[in-house]
Design a protein around this motif. Sequence first.
Motif, PDB file in Angstrom:
ATOM      1  N   ARG A  67       0.831  -1.215   0.000  1.00  0.00           N
ATOM      2  CA  ARG A  67       0.000   0.000   0.000  1.00  0.00           C
ATOM      3  C   ARG A  67       0.858   1.255   0.000  1.00  0.00           C
ATOM      4  O   ARG A  67       0.636   2.183  -0.785  1.00  0.00           O
ATOM      5  CB  ARG A  67      -0.901  -0.014   1.238  1.00  0.00           C
ATOM      6  N   SER A  80     -10.956  -4.576   2.799  1.00  0.00           N
ATOM      7  CA  SER A  80     -10.697  -3.194   3.180  1.00  0.00           C
ATOM      8  C   SER A  80     -10.598  -2.997   4.691  1.00  0.00           C
ATOM      9  O   SER A  80      -9.846  -2.140   5.155  1.00  0.00           O
ATOM     10  CB  SER A  80     -11.813  -2.299   2.629  1.00  0.00           C
ATOM     11  N   ASP A 146      -8.233  -0.985   9.848  1.00  0.00           N
ATOM     12  CA  ASP A 146      -8.520  -0.235   8.634  1.00  0.00           C
ATOM     13  C   ASP A 146      -7.307  -0.398   7.730  1.00  0.00           C
ATOM     14  O   ASP A 146      -6.238   0.146   7.998  1.00  0.00           O
ATOM     15  CB  ASP A 146      -8.748   1.243   8.982  1.00  0.00           C
ATOM     16  N   TYR A 148      -6.540   0.814   5.032  1.00  0.00           N
ATOM     17  CA  TYR A 148      -6.073   2.025   4.377  1.00  0.00           C
ATOM     18  C   TYR A 148      -5.157   2.859   5.277  1.00  0.00           C
ATOM     19  O   TYR A 148      -4.402   3.696   4.792  1.00  0.00           O
ATOM     20  CB  TYR A 148      -7.264   2.884   3.935  1.00  0.00           C
ATOM     21  N   THR A 149      -5.235   2.650   6.580  1.00  0.00           N
ATOM     22  CA  THR A 149      -4.503   3.542   7.482  1.00  0.00           C
ATOM     23  C   THR A 149      -3.592   2.844   8.480  1.00  0.00           C
ATOM     24  O   THR A 149      -2.679   3.476   9.022  1.00  0.00           O
ATOM     25  CB  THR A 149      -5.494   4.407   8.294  1.00  0.00           C
ATOM     26  N   PRO A 186     -13.933   2.643  -2.285  1.00  0.00           N
ATOM     27  CA  PRO A 186     -13.802   4.071  -2.001  1.00  0.00           C
ATOM     28  C   PRO A 186     -14.553   4.900  -3.033  1.00  0.00           C
ATOM     29  O   PRO A 186     -14.505   4.626  -4.228  1.00  0.00           O
ATOM     30  CB  PRO A 186     -12.298   4.327  -2.091  1.00  0.00           C
ATOM     31  N   ASN A 193      -2.640   8.252   0.797  1.00  0.00           N
ATOM     32  CA  ASN A 193      -3.058   6.879   1.071  1.00  0.00           C
ATOM     33  C   ASN A 193      -3.287   6.599   2.537  1.00  0.00           C
ATOM     34  O   ASN A 193      -3.793   5.540   2.895  1.00  0.00           O
ATOM     35  CB  ASN A 193      -1.998   5.906   0.538  1.00  0.00           C
ATOM     36  N   PRO A 196      -8.353   7.588   5.451  1.00  0.00           N
ATOM     37  CA  PRO A 196      -9.352   6.616   5.020  1.00  0.00           C
ATOM     38  C   PRO A 196     -10.327   7.233   4.039  1.00  0.00           C
ATOM     39  O   PRO A 196     -10.777   8.360   4.222  1.00  0.00           O
ATOM     40  CB  PRO A 196     -10.062   6.229   6.328  1.00  0.00           C
TER      41      PRO A 196
END
Length: 291
Positions: A67, A80, A146, A148-149, A186, A193, A196
């Motif tokens: 990522r 996700s 999460d 994404y984070t 999303p 990135n 979120p």
Amino acid sequence: MQVILQCRYFVPANEVVKANNLTDKVIVLHGRVEDVEIDEEVDVIISEWMGYMLLYESMLGSVITARDRWLKRGGLILPSYATLYMAPVTHPDRYSESIDFWRNVYGIDMSAMMPLAKQCAFEEPSVETITGENVLTWPHVVKHVDCYTIQIHELESIATTFKFKSMMRAPLHGFAFWFDVEFSTPAISPANNHIPPVVVGSSNNHPMDGCQKKKRANPNEALVLSTAPEDPPTHWQQTMIYFYDPIEVEQDQLIEGSVVLSQSKENARFMNIHLEYASGGRSFVKESVMR
């Protein structure tokens, strides 16, 4: 569209691509995500990184690396989100099969073997299937992830405190752990990135670490794969931490304590589990390693 598909098995993946006449569309890279090089950013990262108890084998770190190196702004990570749960359970059949058997082995008193039998049966976590009938309370959220984070250092040690109230009178045999993963899209690109994205078809009301979850909110709003006891069985099953001896609990009796999950220094793929719990005025500690 550029897609990273993380796969452990290089040769079969190449053969699958050839068999489906996709060599002009799919390129298989042989190597660890941490080591391979890609010259451009990607739109999607797909990985089946989940291990038993969600985090066993520590494969999520590879997804985080991919990522941070290659995902485009607003890119998609599948799955996700993930949530690890725990709950106290009763499982008299399992305890009887493992322990009570030694009280009378074809007419011979073998009860002297029971301490060793308990150690062999319950020293380490057990991956098996239970049902909703085994669960004594609503589950507690150990960790919400999460994808994404989350950062790699957050996975080194995860700690939570819990407080349950038993819904029935029953022997407490241990704790079960299971997880859900959510696949979401999303809607808009975040500034980077590590912010979120807004998610289409999701309530953005993901369970928070340390809370209890009575019911999955709006289950039709996102695609969810669940390994919960009340859902259809999966190969992940549930992970059980059994006590050496059951504890009798009454209805509405409190069961409280803490759990720490940490990567083993012996092997980063292993997981150390430190569980402290109290019920009915008695306190206990259980240490185990998931190998």
